[in-house]
Design an enzyme around this catalytic site. Structure first.
Site, PDB file in Angstrom:
ATOM      1  CB  SER A  39     -23.767  16.275  -7.173  1.00  0.00           C
ATOM      2  OG  SER A  39     -24.533  16.716  -6.072  1.00  0.00           O
ATOM      3  CE1 TYR A  87     -24.231  11.318  -5.114  1.00  0.00           C
ATOM      4  CE2 TYR A  87     -24.033  13.574  -4.342  1.00  0.00           C
ATOM      5  CZ  TYR A  87     -24.437  12.664  -5.298  1.00  0.00           C
ATOM      6  OH  TYR A  87     -25.046  13.109  -6.446  1.00  0.00           O
TER       7      TYR A  87
END
Length: 178
Positions: A36, A49
């Site tokens: 990501s 995350y």
């Protein structure tokens, strides 16, 4: 935090650990991990995350170095904002794990929850999920696959900014982007 790491790190680690002996035996392989933009540029209120994707990136870099004398290639796909069920799934996890009503950050958490509950992203740079297909195919088929495939404009921009800007200035930009 544990659930995020189980999904975003330990799951990849287990899968690679199970496949690597076969790849070594056959003398080749491709390991393509989904990271990501938040795997190298952290944003507030996304701590679990961010941390799990930073861990995945660090482990992938380490594994790539350890396998440098083999024909096993490692690549990271770094999507950025992609229109998926990510927000809906994140909203469920958020409500399960975050006591936002009793937090000193309750108003900011409420804003995050509102964002997660939107049907569509409000990000002007969001791309459809199909945008990841071309980088994935290149990572699978190229004779010399890239180490990182940055898919969206924010991912490409933040990769450059992270290299060029002092951390405090980058933090100000990331704070506004959040």
């Amino acid at each position: 935090m544990r659930e995020q790491f189980e999904t975003n790190f330990f799951g990849w680690h287990q899968l690679v650990g199970e496949l690597l002996p076969t790849m070594r035996k056959q003398g080749e392989g491709r390991i393509i991990q989904n990271s990501s933009v938040l795997g190298f540029a952290a944003m507030k209120y996304r701590g679990a995350y961010n941390a799990s994707k930073f861990a995945l990136e660090g482990w992938t870099d380490t594994l790539r170095l350890e396998l440098k004398n083999t024909n096993i290639h490692l690549s990271l796909i770094q999507p950025g904002p992609i229109e998926t069920q990510f927000r809906a799934n994140a909203a469920i996890a958020f409500e399960k794990w975050i006591d936002y009503e009793n937090s000193p950050h309750s108003s900011q958490y409420q804003a995050q929850l509102n964002r997660l509950n939107n049907d569509k992203s409000n990000n002007a740079f969001v791309l459809p999920a199909e945008s990841c297909i071309s980088p994935l195919l290149d990572a699978l088929e190229s004779k010399k696959p890239k180490l990182r495939y940055r898919v969206t404009t924010p991912t490409k921009v933040f990769a450059v900014l992270k290299r060029l800007l002092p951390t405090r200035l980058l933090d100000k930009i990331l704070d506004k982007a959040a």
